[in-house]
Design a protein around this motif. Structure first.
Motif, mmCIF file in Angstrom:
data_model
loop_
_atom_site.group_PDB
_atom_site.id
_atom_site.type_symbol
_atom_site.label_atom_id
_atom_site.label_comp_id
_atom_site.label_asym_id
_atom_site.label_seq_id
_atom_site.Cartn_x
_atom_site.Cartn_y
_atom_site.Cartn_z
ATOM 1 N N GLY A 2 9.963 11.625 21.625
ATOM 2 C CA GLY A 2 8.794 11.888 20.795
ATOM 3 C C GLY A 2 7.581 11.148 21.301
ATOM 4 N N GLU A 3 6.402 11.505 20.764
ATOM 5 C CA GLU A 3 5.186 10.831 21.178
ATOM 6 C C GLU A 3 5.029 9.512 20.431
ATOM 7 O OE1 GLU A 3 2.071 13.581 20.336
ATOM 8 O OE2 GLU A 3 2.182 13.316 18.172
ATOM 9 N N LEU A 4 4.312 8.587 21.040
ATOM 10 C CA LEU A 4 4.088 7.290 20.412
ATOM 11 C C LEU A 4 3.198 7.446 19.185
ATOM 12 C CD1 LEU A 4 3.490 5.007 23.527
ATOM 13 C CD2 LEU A 4 5.414 4.903 21.948
ATOM 14 N N ALA A 5 3.553 6.740 18.117
ATOM 15 C CA ALA A 5 2.787 6.806 16.874
ATOM 16 C C ALA A 5 2.717 5.421 16.246
ATOM 17 C CB ALA A 5 3.414 7.795 15.903
ATOM 18 N N LEU A 6 1.870 5.291 15.229
ATOM 19 C CA LEU A 6 1.711 4.039 14.498
ATOM 20 C C LEU A 6 1.815 4.333 13.007
ATOM 21 C CD1 LEU A 6 -1.412 2.700 16.441
ATOM 22 C CD2 LEU A 6 0.924 1.844 16.666
ATOM 23 N N PRO A 7 2.115 3.330 12.186
ATOM 24 C CA PRO A 7 2.156 3.550 10.738
ATOM 25 C C PRO A 7 0.776 3.946 10.199
ATOM 26 C CG PRO A 7 3.204 1.471 11.338
ATOM 27 C CD PRO A 7 2.490 1.963 12.557
ATOM 28 N N ASP A 8 0.749 4.707 9.125
ATOM 29 C CA ASP A 8 -0.524 5.116 8.529
ATOM 30 C C ASP A 8 -1.370 3.920 8.122
ATOM 31 O OD1 ASP A 8 -0.040 7.766 8.902
ATOM 32 O OD2 ASP A 8 0.317 8.256 6.798
ATOM 33 N N SER A 9 -0.718 2.828 7.775
ATOM 34 C CA SER A 9 -1.475 1.631 7.369
ATOM 35 C C SER A 9 -2.340 1.115 8.524
ATOM 36 C CB SER A 9 -0.517 0.529 6.905
ATOM 37 O OG SER A 9 0.413 0.198 7.940
ATOM 38 N N CYS A 51 -0.433 4.813 21.415
ATOM 39 C CA CYS A 51 -0.293 5.917 20.483
ATOM 40 C C CYS A 51 -0.770 7.182 21.170
ATOM 41 C CB CYS A 51 -1.133 5.640 19.232
ATOM 42 S SG CYS A 51 -1.191 6.990 18.043
ATOM 43 N N SER A 52 -0.192 8.313 20.834
ATOM 44 C CA SER A 52 -0.689 9.589 21.330
ATOM 45 C C SER A 52 -2.182 9.696 21.067
ATOM 46 C CB SER A 52 0.035 10.733 20.615
ATOM 47 O OG SER A 52 -0.708 11.933 20.678
ATOM 48 N N GLU A 53 -2.936 10.024 22.103
ATOM 49 C CA GLU A 53 -4.393 10.069 21.978
ATOM 50 C C GLU A 53 -4.845 11.079 20.926
ATOM 51 O OE1 GLU A 53 -3.479 8.699 26.214
ATOM 52 O OE2 GLU A 53 -2.689 10.166 24.782
ATOM 53 N N ALA A 54 -4.256 12.269 20.952
ATOM 54 C CA ALA A 54 -4.636 13.300 19.978
ATOM 55 C C ALA A 54 -4.268 12.867 18.560
ATOM 56 C CB ALA A 54 -3.970 14.628 20.325
ATOM 57 N N LEU A 55 -3.092 12.263 18.404
ATOM 58 C CA LEU A 55 -2.660 11.798 17.085
ATOM 59 C C LEU A 55 -3.569 10.687 16.579
ATOM 60 C CD1 LEU A 55 -0.566 11.886 14.799
ATOM 61 C CD2 LEU A 55 0.763 10.193 16.082
#
Length: 582
Positions: free
Chosen positions: A202-209, A337-341
């Motif tokens: 999966g793509e790299l992501a971060l918590p919404d916080s 983190c995914s740039e688009a995300l």
């Protein structure tokens, strides 16, 4: 089971798994030791086998295929220096994050380091320039070894596409005899026929916080800019434009960012910065408090200097590949983190700012005044490199691909190729920034990107003449615009130009070649554009009945230097007057 049967079963299992992972294109450089792999690959109905005799060109050809298709391409060669010739393309793939699966045949262990012919040390041949290396076990047909071959294949594919994407290397020792036993059940898999092992990523992501906190933080800045270097994610353009609109931050868009062309809103896309950031008054007026940077480093040296001069600004690098793209050592934050995300999430949490703030308005005004000056290059009567790039956005057809060589062409693309509503995909080799393999990479991309236009200089053209054979062998349409200033034009812009005594010998390096002969050698349609009318006609004629077309444009290095400096001086004068309110 005899040697031939074991060899065939083992390799067929590997090749079958290669196709199941998603590889569709294999570039094969002919040789003896790679015979069993090549013959079995040619039998697989889902693999497109492309033959390329020159290994250096073959490596770049595969690189271009992977760049344009977004899928890993496989490379296969025999043992010895053939494998070494893949090295430049492997280096480029690693730095520019292009997935390749490099397969090298080798002598068996008993023939290594004993004086056997065509035997070199291929263990970790590419060193740190590949993401992963495996020395394959000699072929066997036991159930365990078939599972091993299939598993390593799946792992190699997964490693190549895992962010950051890049090349992997598998080395295969083969014993003679090398001829496999081909039959109609060659690729039949009784165990897990759909594929041996599935690897989910999966793509790299971060918590919404974290996104919410960054949105609040970034919304507090009045003077912010977004810098977009070379980028290929098709989702990115729309998302970064939304982020820029939300924050009212101008976007400084590299020509390979895919932001200067397309249907997206370009109101905040700044495309003349390479010229006006050479002006002290502009840099002082436009200094930012925060910088958000996406993609690899931009082409523009003026922009790099501008960032260095604003070392006290908060500089955030967003990298979906979790790398370290910070050659100036300026970043205050690395965001993996995914740039688009990242763009999507931050703009969703940020309060939308009223458009047209003073800071973004100033960037846009300076940009427009700069482009008016640069447009004056379009009045040139003599053939000039600046005007050529000014005209490309107007003359190239919609949905075309523009591949640009390094040194001066990519810099002129940065300076003169401005925002347009056509969907022109701009490509180049900006990993190691070399002039090697440009023709081959472009032609590889041409398998998946048509119509294709390649703009490059005479030294770059000469450096990869062998690459032209791919157009003839694989019927790839390409229109090459060959800018011939008889030497290394970029050195005229560098400090070496002040050392006149041996400048031409060491840096100018004029070739004095008639490239019409080279074009005809490869069956190209050749013409020389000596006027702008002829240049426009050559572009608009399209491909006709010729898959390979070369249009040569003769320019003068000294005049080109003078033209660029005069334009930059006029930009500086215009911007200084504007900022003074005159």
């Amino acid at each position: 089971m005899n040697h031939q049967e074991a060899l065939t079963t083992y390799i067929a299992a590997f090749v079958s798994e290669l196709a199941k992972t998603g590889v569709r294109d294999v570039v094969v450089s002919p040789g003896s030791r790679s015979t069993p792999m090549a013959m079995i690959m040619a039998e697989h109905p889902e693999l497109n086998v492309h033959i390329h005799v020159d290994e250096r060109s073959a490596g770049f050809f595969a690189l271009g295929i992977a760049k344009a298709s977004g899928r890993p391409a496989a490379l296969l060669c025999t043992s010895g220096t053939a494998a070494a010739n893949y090295f430049p393309a492997v280096v480029e793939a690693k730095i520019s994050r292009v997935p390749l699966v490099v397969l090298t045949a080798d002598r068996p262990h008993e023939l290594r380091d004993v004086g056997a012919p065509q035997a070199i040390d291929q263990i970790h041949l590419y060193g740190g320039h590949v993401k992963w290396f495996a020395e394959m076990a000699p072929p066997e047909s036991s159930h365990e070894m078939i599972r091993y071959a299939r598993t390593v294949c799946a792992r190699a594919y997964a490693e190549s596409v895992k962010a950051p994407a890049g090349p992997v290397h598998l080395n295969f020792p083969f014993r003679e005899p090398l001829i496999p036993k081909l039959d109609e059940n060659l690729f039949e898999s009784r165990e897990r026929p759909e594929g041996f092992v599935s690897i989910q990523q999966g793509e790299l992501a971060l918590p919404d916080s974290v996104f919410r906190e960054m949105a609040d933080d970034l919304s507090s800045f009045q003077k912010g800019i977004i810098i977009c270097g070379p980028h290929e994610d098709s989702r990115f353009a729309a998302e970064v434009v939304k982020l820029a609109e939300t924050l009212d931050f101008p976007i400084l868009a590299d020509p390979l960012s895919q932001l200067r062309s397309g249907k997206h809103d370009k109101a905040l896309v700044i495309d003349g910065y390479d010229s006006f950031l050479r002006t002290d008054a502009a840099k002082e007026a436009l200094n930012p408090d925060v910088v958000i940077r996406f993609g690899s480093m931009p082409v523009s040296k003026a922009l790099t200097i501008f960032l260095k001069e604003n070392k006290d600004s908060r500089q955030i690098v967003v990298d979906g590949g979790a790398g370290w793209r910070d050659p100036s050592l300026l970043s205050s934050e690395m965001v993996y983190c995914s740039e688009a995300l990242f763009c999507e999430k931050v703009q969703s949490f940020a309060g939308r700012r009223e458009p047209g703030g003073e800071y973004s308005a100033l960037w846009k005004e300076v940009n427009e005044k700069t482009k008016l000056v640069l447009a004056e290059a379009g009045s040139a009567i003599e053939m000039s490199e600046g005007k050529l790039f000014l005209q490309l956005a107007e003359l190239l057809p919609d949905e075309s691909t523009l591949f640009v060589g390094n040194s001066m062409p990519i810099r002129d693309l940065d300076t003169f190729f401005h925002n347009n509503d056509k969907s022109i995909r701009a490509m180049g080799n900006r990993g190691a920034n070399g002039i090697d393999g440009i023709i081959s990479t472009a032609l590889g991309a041409g398998l998946y990107s048509q119509p294709l236009y390649l703009v490059l200089g005479d030294l770059t053209f000469f450096h990869d003449l062998n690459g032209l054979i791919a157009s003839k062998l694989h019927n790839i349409n390409v229109h090459i615009l060959l800018i011939n200033n008889n030497g290394g034009g970029i050195f005229s812009f560098l400090p070496q130009a002040g050392e006149k005594k041996n400048f031409e010998l060491l840096f100018g390096t004029p070739l004095d070649l008639d490239f019409e002969h080279a074009a005809k050698l490869y069956g190209a349609k050749y013409d020389r554009a000596e006027t702008w009318e002829e240049f426009e006609r050559a572009i608009k004629e399209g491909y006709g009945d010729h898959s390979l077309k070369v249009t040569e444009i003769m320019t003068n290095r000294d005049k080109n230097l003078a033209e660029h400096r005069e334009l930059w001086n006029r930009v500086s004068r215009e911007i200084n007057l504007f900022l003074k309110g005159e």
